[in-house]
Enzyme design. Sequence first.
Site, PDB file in Angstrom:
ATOM      1  N   TYR A   1      -1.903  10.109  -4.158  1.00 12.99           N
ATOM      2  CA  TYR A   1      -1.821   8.774  -3.279  1.00 12.99           C
ATOM      3  C   TYR A   1      -0.732   8.466  -2.662  1.00 12.99           C
ATOM      4  CZ  TYR A   1      -5.690   7.166  -6.610  1.00 12.99           C
ATOM      5  OH  TYR A   1      -6.871   6.817  -7.309  1.00 12.99           O
TER       6      TYR A   1
ATOM      7  N   HIS B   1      -7.173  -4.225  -7.143  1.00 11.21           N
ATOM      8  CA  HIS B   1      -6.708  -2.840  -7.249  1.00 11.21           C
ATOM      9  C   HIS B   1      -6.299  -2.647  -8.817  1.00 11.21           C
ATOM     10  CE1 HIS B   1      -6.021  -2.635  -2.659  1.00 11.21           C
ATOM     11  NE2 HIS B   1      -6.918  -1.627  -3.108  1.00 11.21           N
TER      12      HIS B   1
ATOM     13  N   ARG C   1      -7.639   4.090   6.817  1.00 11.47           N
ATOM     14  CA  ARG C   1      -7.268   4.772   5.996  1.00 11.47           C
ATOM     15  C   ARG C   1      -8.485   5.555   5.557  1.00 11.47           C
ATOM     16  NH1 ARG C   1      -7.487   3.570   0.630  1.00 11.47           N
ATOM     17  NH2 ARG C   1      -6.223   4.958   0.121  1.00 11.47           N
TER      18      ARG C   1
ATOM     19  N   ASN D   1     -10.325   7.368   2.104  1.00 17.15           N
ATOM     20  CA  ASN D   1     -10.210   7.533   0.710  1.00 17.15           C
ATOM     21  C   ASN D   1     -11.297   8.326   0.338  1.00 17.15           C
ATOM     22  OD1 ASN D   1      -9.568   6.621  -2.100  1.00 17.15           O
ATOM     23  ND2 ASN D   1     -11.402   5.521  -2.243  1.00 17.15           N
TER      24      ASN D   1
ATOM     25  N   GLU E   1     -14.742   8.021   2.378  1.00 13.69           N
ATOM     26  CA  GLU E   1     -14.551   6.649   2.789  1.00 13.69           C
ATOM     27  C   GLU E   1     -13.755   6.314   4.134  1.00 13.69           C
ATOM     28  OE1 GLU E   1     -15.700   4.201  -1.390  1.00 13.69           O
ATOM     29  OE2 GLU E   1     -13.679   4.032  -0.308  1.00 13.69           O
TER      30      GLU E   1
ATOM     31  N   LYS F   1     -11.681   8.772 -11.060  1.00  9.54           N
ATOM     32  CA  LYS F   1     -12.749   9.187 -10.289  1.00  9.54           C
ATOM     33  C   LYS F   1     -13.859   9.772 -10.944  1.00  9.54           C
ATOM     34  CE  LYS F   1      -9.402  10.223  -6.166  1.00  9.54           C
ATOM     35  NZ  LYS F   1      -9.807   9.177  -5.219  1.00  9.54           N
TER      36      LYS F   1
END
Length: 346
Positions: free
Chosen positions: A37, A193, A223, A225, A265, A317
Site C-alpha cells: 500500500y 477505511h 489511483r 486499486n 479499479e 482481499k
Amino acid sequence: MALIFKDETFRDDFTYTNSPATIRRFPFPFIEDQYRYSVNIEPHTPGPKGSVLEFPFDIDEHYVSEMRDRAMVLQDDPGRCQALPHMMTAQWDMLELVMVALARDYPDHFTLHRDGAHWHWINKPLKIDQKFVFGEVNSLPYEPMEYIGRQVQGDFSIQDQRDNQLWMDAGIITSQADWSLDFDVGMNFFEWHAPVPLAHEAGVFERALKFLLNLQIGKPVRRLNWTMTINPRLDTSPENYPKWGTDRTTVTPENVGKKVHLRVEMQGLFRLPRSNAILFSIRGYLMSLEQIVTVPKWGRRLPRVLKSLPQELVDYKGLSRYRQTAIDWLEKYDDGAPTTPGNGPD
Ligand code: HEM
C-alpha cells in the site's frame, strides 16, 4: 471512433470476456514485482490514445451489458443507490460533469445540447432521448445521480466536505469488491477505511485525506486499486455474499485460469464546482488469468506479486483459499527473466 458493444453476462452463465484489443488496454496494476500500500495518487490527466486513461470516464465494449447488470442489481436492491438530502446540489454537479465529458469524448454515442437550464441528452447505445431542466428533479425519471449513474460504467460515491473531513453522503454502488454503501453511508474517511489493514499505521490515510481536502476544481486525480474475483461477477457485495462467497471454494488447478479474475479499479477523484463535494469514481476492469498471461510481462510478474503479498493483504482481499492454486498455475509463465519497470505490456 464508434465502439462495438458486446451482449454478455456477469452472472449465471458468465459469458463476459475481453476482446484482444481490450486485453492490450487493461490497466495492469503492478509497476514492479511486489505490491505494498502507498499513497499512489497522480493527476488524472489524459493518457495515450485508446488507453483507459484517454478520457476522464472510460467507456468500453462492456458498456451496454454492464448497465444492464446495474439495472438488475438496483431492481433487486434499491439500497445500492442512496443520497442524503443535503447532497442534491452535488448530484447535479455529478450529472453535469459526466454528461459534458461523455458528449465531448464519445460524440458518436452521446450528445448534449444546452440552452440555459433546458438540456437535451441523447444516449444512443442505451436508446435514451431525454429533455430536462437542469436543477429540477421532477424533470428526470430518477434523481440526478441515479439518472446518470445508470448510464456510465463504474461505481460512484460522493463525499461532502465539512469539518476538515470527507463524508460518504451519497453513492450508486452496484459492482463493489465486498463493501457496502448501505453500511458506509454517512461515515467519514477514516471510518469507512477502518477495515483496511496496515495502511492506517503507515499513515497512508492521514496523508491521503490531507491531500484530498485540498483537491482543486478542474484538477482531478486518480489511483489504482485491485483485488481478485472468482468468475467475471460485477456484484460481489456483502449484501449478496451467499450468492458468490462459496465460489472461492470452486477453484481447481484445471479451472483456475478461466475462473480467477484480476479485478482492477481505476479510481478518479473530482472536486465538484457548486457543492464543493468530491466525486469518487471506481471504474472496474476484469480479466481472467488465462487472458493476463497472453501478455508475457504480466504473466511473469503476477505470480511474483502474489507470492510476495503480506499475509494481512491476502486475508483482507479474501485470496487465501485459492492464492496458491493461482501461483502454481501462473508460474508456468514465469521464466525468471527480469521484468521492465512500469505496468504496460512490453
Ligand atoms: C473519497 C475517496 C475514497 C473513497 C470513497 C474510498 C472508499 C473506500 C472503500 C469503501 C474501501 C473498502 C473498505 C472496506 O473494506 O470496507 C476502500 C479501501 C481502500 N482505500 Fe479507499 N476510498 C477513497 C480514497 C482513497 C485514497 C485517496 C486512498 C489512497 C491511499 C485509498 C486507499 C484505500 C486502500 C489502500 C484500500 C484497501 C483496498 C484493497 O486492498 O483492496 N482510498 N476505500
